[in-house]
Design an enzyme around this catalytic site. Structure first.
Site, PDB file in Angstrom:
ATOM      1  N   SER A 118       0.859  -1.190   0.000  1.00  0.00           N
ATOM      2  CA  SER A 118       0.000   0.000   0.000  1.00  0.00           C
ATOM      3  C   SER A 118       0.890   1.232   0.000  1.00  0.00           C
ATOM      4  CB  SER A 118      -0.886   0.008   1.249  1.00  0.00           C
ATOM      5  OG  SER A 118      -1.538   1.255   1.426  1.00  0.00           O
ATOM      6  N   TYR A 128      -1.651   0.234  10.936  1.00  0.00           N
ATOM      7  CA  TYR A 128      -1.833  -0.245   9.561  1.00  0.00           C
ATOM      8  C   TYR A 128      -0.590   0.042   8.731  1.00  0.00           C
ATOM      9  CZ  TYR A 128      -3.570  -0.704   4.801  1.00  0.00           C
ATOM     10  OH  TYR A 128      -3.718  -1.073   3.484  1.00  0.00           O
TER      11      TYR A 128
END
Length: 247
Positions: free
Chosen positions: A142, A155
């Site tokens: 990501s 995250y």
């Protein structure tokens, strides 16, 4: 010339979003796809869709945080198609909170899925790939693995971990064993994530951000590009994001 035809790929988190789009894109390239996720009905629907388009697909209900289930998935794949040529570690969990929220349960869920789930996938397929002397592992990362937001500390930490493990695997498995390892790092993708934000203000902000999002099929095209290379070529880290995303 395509290098993917006839290969077999495991796709985790395959029931929706990037995983489903990737499975369909690979099947169109002649790849035998093994779909893994926790939702049986969505998996069945995707297998039917791929089959209707002339592709080859089977599915298995799997929890990526369970090592035994992941090993069973790898065994099922070799029994069905004779090999495991590609693993796409895609199952992921994105939960936002500030450190002061002390959302320990959310932290643990992300660590289990985003870190242990990827490690268990590698542990499941690596013996077969080492015996074959070839294979490809794509760890879905990501943009959060490249930069950090105040509300996405854990995250982002899991995605920085993915970058680190992939680089280490590339230097070990790629250099010494010919097993290619790479990452795709998506930006804002329209996977329905914005509507799942529970905080009303946060959901409104997420939905506004999602207006610039690109489609999971765009990420799937990048996955095909990264994988469809000759054996002496590895695409190390490919970032794909909306043109209007400014971070």
């Amino acid at each position: 010339m395509s290098y993917l035809g006839g290969k077999t790929a495991i796709v985790t988190g395959a029931s929706a979003g990037i995983g489903a789009a990737t499975a369909k894109a690979l099947a169109r390239q002649g790849v035998n796809v093994v779909l893994a996720a926790r939702d049986r009905s969505d998996l069945d629907a995707l297998v039917a869709q791929i089959s209707e388009e002339g592709g080859q697909a089977v599915s298995r209900v799997v929890d990526v945080t369970d090592l035994d289930q992941m090993r069973a998935l790898a065994a099922f794949t070799t029994q069905t198609y004779g090999s495991v040529d590609i693993l796409i570690n895609n199952a992921g969990l994105m939960l936002f909170s500030y450190w002061s929220d002390l959302a320990v349960e959310d932290w643990e869920k992300m660590i289990d899925t985003n870190i242990k789930g990827y490690l268990y996938g590698v542990a499941a397929v690596l013996p077969t790939m080492l015996e074959q002397g070839h294979g490809q592992i794509l760890n879905m990362d990501s943009v959060a693995g490249h930069q950090v937001d105040a509300a996405a500390g854990v995250y982002s930490s899991t995605k920085f971990f993915v970058r680190a493990m992939t680089e280490s695997m590339r230097k070990d498995l790629g250099v010494h064993h010919g097993i290619r390892v790479n990452t795709i790092s998506p930006g804002v993708i329209n996977t329905g994530w914005a509507d799942k934000v529970t905080d009303p203000q946060g959901r409104k902000a997420a939905q506004e951000l999602n207006k610039i999002a690109i489609d999971p099929a765009d990420v799937a095209a990048a996955v095909v590009y990264a994988l469809d290379q000759p054996e002496n070529v590895t695409v190390n880290d490919l970032i794909i994001s909306p043109t209007r995303q400014n971070w």
